[in-house]
Write a protein that holds these residues in place. Sequence first.
Motif, PDB file in Angstrom:
ATOM      1  N   ARG A 132      -6.888 -11.870 -13.681  1.00  0.00           N
ATOM      2  CA  ARG A 132      -6.342 -10.920 -14.671  1.00  0.00           C
ATOM      3  C   ARG A 132      -6.959  -9.547 -14.439  1.00  0.00           C
ATOM      4  NH1 ARG A 132      -8.237 -13.175 -18.820  1.00  0.00           N
ATOM      5  NH2 ARG A 132     -10.035 -11.795 -19.076  1.00  0.00           N
ATOM      6  N   ARG A 133      -6.111  -8.534 -14.423  1.00  0.00           N
ATOM      7  CA  ARG A 133      -6.632  -7.176 -14.341  1.00  0.00           C
ATOM      8  C   ARG A 133      -7.287  -6.814 -15.658  1.00  0.00           C
ATOM      9  NH1 ARG A 133      -3.737  -1.188 -13.699  1.00  0.00           N
ATOM     10  NH2 ARG A 133      -5.628  -0.117 -14.379  1.00  0.00           N
ATOM     11  N   ASN A 134      -8.533  -6.436 -15.614  1.00  0.00           N
ATOM     12  CA  ASN A 134      -9.274  -6.120 -16.823  1.00  0.00           C
ATOM     13  C   ASN A 134      -8.652  -4.901 -17.522  1.00  0.00           C
ATOM     14  OD1 ASN A 134     -11.009  -8.165 -16.161  1.00  0.00           O
ATOM     15  ND2 ASN A 134     -12.499  -6.798 -15.179  1.00  0.00           N
ATOM     16  N   PRO A 135      -8.410  -4.995 -18.820  1.00  0.00           N
ATOM     17  CA  PRO A 135      -7.808  -3.853 -19.538  1.00  0.00           C
ATOM     18  C   PRO A 135      -8.663  -2.605 -19.472  1.00  0.00           C
ATOM     19  CG  PRO A 135      -7.654  -5.867 -20.840  1.00  0.00           C
ATOM     20  CD  PRO A 135      -8.549  -6.174 -19.682  1.00  0.00           C
ATOM     21  N   ASP A 136      -9.984  -2.777 -19.391  1.00  0.00           N
ATOM     22  CA  ASP A 136     -10.869  -1.604 -19.427  1.00  0.00           C
ATOM     23  C   ASP A 136     -11.280  -1.157 -18.031  1.00  0.00           C
ATOM     24  OD1 ASP A 136     -14.026  -3.381 -20.099  1.00  0.00           O
ATOM     25  OD2 ASP A 136     -12.279  -3.884 -18.845  1.00  0.00           O
ATOM     26  N   ALA A 137     -10.651  -1.698 -16.977  1.00  0.00           N
ATOM     27  CA  ALA A 137     -11.042  -1.315 -15.619  1.00  0.00           C
ATOM     28  C   ALA A 137     -10.570   0.103 -15.318  1.00  0.00           C
ATOM     29  CB  ALA A 137     -10.461  -2.288 -14.592  1.00  0.00           C
ATOM     30  N   ALA A 138     -11.334   0.780 -14.502  1.00  0.00           N
ATOM     31  CA  ALA A 138     -10.978   2.152 -14.135  1.00  0.00           C
ATOM     32  C   ALA A 138      -9.780   2.132 -13.200  1.00  0.00           C
ATOM     33  CB  ALA A 138     -12.156   2.834 -13.460  1.00  0.00           C
TER      34      ALA A 138
ATOM     35  N   GLY B 150     -13.533  -9.459  -8.413  1.00  0.00           N
ATOM     36  CA  GLY B 150     -14.418  -9.024  -9.482  1.00  0.00           C
ATOM     37  C   GLY B 150     -14.848  -7.578  -9.321  1.00  0.00           C
ATOM     38  N   ALA B 151     -15.153  -7.182  -8.088  1.00  0.00           N
ATOM     39  CA  ALA B 151     -15.591  -5.810  -7.831  1.00  0.00           C
ATOM     40  C   ALA B 151     -14.473  -4.799  -8.090  1.00  0.00           C
ATOM     41  CB  ALA B 151     -16.072  -5.693  -6.386  1.00  0.00           C
ATOM     42  N   LEU B 152     -13.228  -5.214  -7.964  1.00  0.00           N
ATOM     43  CA  LEU B 152     -12.100  -4.300  -8.145  1.00  0.00           C
ATOM     44  C   LEU B 152     -11.631  -4.202  -9.593  1.00  0.00           C
ATOM     45  CD1 LEU B 152      -9.914  -5.170  -5.016  1.00  0.00           C
ATOM     46  CD2 LEU B 152     -11.234  -3.088  -5.412  1.00  0.00           C
ATOM     47  N   GLY B 153     -12.206  -5.003 -10.470  1.00  0.00           N
ATOM     48  CA  GLY B 153     -11.813  -4.928 -11.872  1.00  0.00           C
ATOM     49  C   GLY B 153     -10.883  -6.036 -12.312  1.00  0.00           C
ATOM     50  N   PHE B 154     -10.981  -7.188 -11.657  1.00  0.00           N
ATOM     51  CA  PHE B 154     -10.231  -8.376 -12.060  1.00  0.00           C
ATOM     52  C   PHE B 154     -11.201  -9.424 -12.605  1.00  0.00           C
ATOM     53  CE2 PHE B 154      -7.364  -6.614  -8.850  1.00  0.00           C
ATOM     54  CZ  PHE B 154      -6.101  -6.824  -9.407  1.00  0.00           C
TER      55      PHE B 154
ATOM     56  N   ARG C  51       0.838  -1.210   0.000  1.00  0.00           N
ATOM     57  CA  ARG C  51       0.000   0.000   0.000  1.00  0.00           C
ATOM     58  C   ARG C  51       0.866   1.251   0.000  1.00  0.00           C
ATOM     59  NH1 ARG C  51      -4.011  -0.911   4.953  1.00  0.00           N
ATOM     60  NH2 ARG C  51      -4.596   1.224   4.375  1.00  0.00           N
ATOM     61  N   GLY C  52       1.941   1.234   0.784  1.00  0.00           N
ATOM     62  CA  GLY C  52       2.792   2.407   0.874  1.00  0.00           C
ATOM     63  C   GLY C  52       3.601   2.672  -0.381  1.00  0.00           C
ATOM     64  N   LEU C  53       3.891   1.628  -1.156  1.00  0.00           N
ATOM     65  CA  LEU C  53       4.728   1.770  -2.346  1.00  0.00           C
ATOM     66  C   LEU C  53       3.927   1.733  -3.644  1.00  0.00           C
ATOM     67  CD1 LEU C  53       7.655  -0.595  -1.243  1.00  0.00           C
ATOM     68  CD2 LEU C  53       7.685   1.907  -1.320  1.00  0.00           C
TER      69      LEU C  53
ATOM     70  N   GLU D 134      -7.533  -3.271   0.894  1.00  0.00           N
ATOM     71  CA  GLU D 134      -6.601  -2.229   0.471  1.00  0.00           C
ATOM     72  C   GLU D 134      -5.386  -2.832  -0.227  1.00  0.00           C
ATOM     73  OE1 GLU D 134      -7.110   1.040   0.477  1.00  0.00           O
ATOM     74  OE2 GLU D 134      -9.125   0.586   1.205  1.00  0.00           O
ATOM     75  N   GLU D 135      -4.963  -4.012   0.209  1.00  0.00           N
ATOM     76  CA  GLU D 135      -3.861  -4.698  -0.467  1.00  0.00           C
ATOM     77  C   GLU D 135      -4.242  -5.035  -1.908  1.00  0.00           C
ATOM     78  OE1 GLU D 135      -0.566  -5.815   0.935  1.00  0.00           O
ATOM     79  OE2 GLU D 135      -1.265  -4.040   2.016  1.00  0.00           O
ATOM     80  N   LEU D 136      -5.468  -5.501  -2.093  1.00  0.00           N
ATOM     81  CA  LEU D 136      -5.920  -5.851  -3.442  1.00  0.00           C
ATOM     82  C   LEU D 136      -6.048  -4.612  -4.317  1.00  0.00           C
ATOM     83  CD1 LEU D 136      -8.622  -8.531  -2.528  1.00  0.00           C
ATOM     84  CD2 LEU D 136      -6.310  -8.934  -3.410  1.00  0.00           C
ATOM     85  N   LYS D 137      -6.489  -3.500  -3.730  1.00  0.00           N
ATOM     86  CA  LYS D 137      -6.549  -2.251  -4.496  1.00  0.00           C
ATOM     87  C   LYS D 137      -5.150  -1.814  -4.917  1.00  0.00           C
ATOM     88  CE  LYS D 137     -10.716  -0.490  -2.207  1.00  0.00           C
ATOM     89  NZ  LYS D 137     -11.242   0.529  -1.262  1.00  0.00           N
ATOM     90  N   ALA D 138      -4.196  -1.957  -4.003  1.00  0.00           N
ATOM     91  CA  ALA D 138      -2.817  -1.593  -4.331  1.00  0.00           C
ATOM     92  C   ALA D 138      -2.266  -2.495  -5.430  1.00  0.00           C
ATOM     93  CB  ALA D 138      -1.952  -1.675  -3.080  1.00  0.00           C
ATOM     94  N   ALA D 139      -2.605  -3.790  -5.368  1.00  0.00           N
ATOM     95  CA  ALA D 139      -2.163  -4.721  -6.406  1.00  0.00           C
ATOM     96  C   ALA D 139      -2.726  -4.310  -7.759  1.00  0.00           C
ATOM     97  CB  ALA D 139      -2.595  -6.139  -6.050  1.00  0.00           C
ATOM     98  N   HIS D 140      -3.988  -3.899  -7.776  1.00  0.00           N
ATOM     99  CA  HIS D 140      -4.607  -3.446  -9.016  1.00  0.00           C
ATOM    100  C   HIS D 140      -3.859  -2.250  -9.585  1.00  0.00           C
ATOM    101  CE1 HIS D 140      -7.626  -1.467 -11.594  1.00  0.00           C
ATOM    102  NE2 HIS D 140      -8.126  -2.679 -11.771  1.00  0.00           N
ATOM    103  N   ARG D 141      -3.410  -1.381  -8.706  1.00  0.00           N
ATOM    104  CA  ARG D 141      -2.705  -0.173  -9.145  1.00  0.00           C
ATOM    105  C   ARG D 141      -1.314  -0.500  -9.689  1.00  0.00           C
ATOM    106  NH1 ARG D 141      -1.875   5.339  -5.477  1.00  0.00           N
ATOM    107  NH2 ARG D 141      -1.255   6.687  -7.221  1.00  0.00           N
TER     108      ARG D 141
END
Length: 356
Positions: free
Chosen positions: A350-356, A259-263, A176-178, A203-210
């Motif tokens: 897989r991170r969806n290519p069209d995810a926000a 799924g909710a995070l765009g994967f 999350r910090g990095l 929050e870890e999963l959101k950071a992974a998405h980023r």
Amino acid sequence: MSPTVQAVAARRPAYLTELARGTERFHEPPRPDCPWCGSTKLRTRLRTTDLLQHKPGTFTVDQCRACAHSFQNPRLTPEGLDFYYRDFYDGLHAGQAEKIFGAQSSAERHRRAVHALARFIEPESWLDVGTGRAHFPAVARKVLPYTSFDGLDLGAGVEEGRRRGRIEEAHRGTLRGLAAQLAGRYDAMSMFHHLEHSLDPREELKAAHRVLRPGGHLMIEVPDPESRYAKLLRKWWVPYFQPQHLHFIPLANLRAELGALGFTVVAVDRREPHVPLDLSAACALLLGRFLPRRDDPWRAKAPGGFRRGLRRALTYVAAPAFVACYAADRLLAPLVSRTRFSNAYRIIARRNPDAA
């Protein structure tokens, strides 16, 4: 005195000073609701002490009746986590931690995990989160020699992994910090038994998405709280791992959150991630609970010669029981891994290519 005895003696005053203030301050206030879904319908799933290092303190794991998420409640504060992590992965008992996780970090298990993700992508860059001393990248780079492997961890082990050439870059800190610094750098990421340690898995999963590039793949392995071994062995089931494991996420919950995070979840496996250690680890925890205590700096004084000798003698006497459990774990592994006794599961998303 041997260096180990000297090291224990040197740490004892600081530990005893901390413990004189009590262990209650290491806990946040108990929460009345589930951190995953917000329901107030909770039940106590487990009460235990520290069966790993035998540091003072008691710990409770609650389970949500609505979504089945289990979590440490009250949760340790950052100060508490520092106290209970100290001298486990690094310091006095770093060697013991390596033994405990040896079954989880075998080269063959790592190779199978790499091949599982390589079915979907041949990554240029891969970040291993919670890498420790980077044992996984050391194996993975032999399977994928053209992939650049980096590691991320809080402890000093990640820097050792870089010095040994197991990873190219060592990121010391939290995901999350990095996340802002590493945004969009990787097209593959692994989290082996990492999410259960995190203060906030979402929050870890959101950071992974980023951090992942669009189309990148995330591989997660965590203990399976729905394992029947958990009910059978109760507090002696080592994946409870109190007080270090803070969250136990059912497979359905993790799939829905990804799924909710765009994967998009592309693979789920309960068979290969199973680690054949349930019976032998339970035996080791049980023996550790009842054997005379070893010399640890959080004890008021060192044990005398008689207690040290008694511990050694009883350890030898108990060895056949441990060996029998160890053999049973491996003999039963092909069957156990195909049943709900399996103690872990893997998700590849897989991170969806069209995810926000």
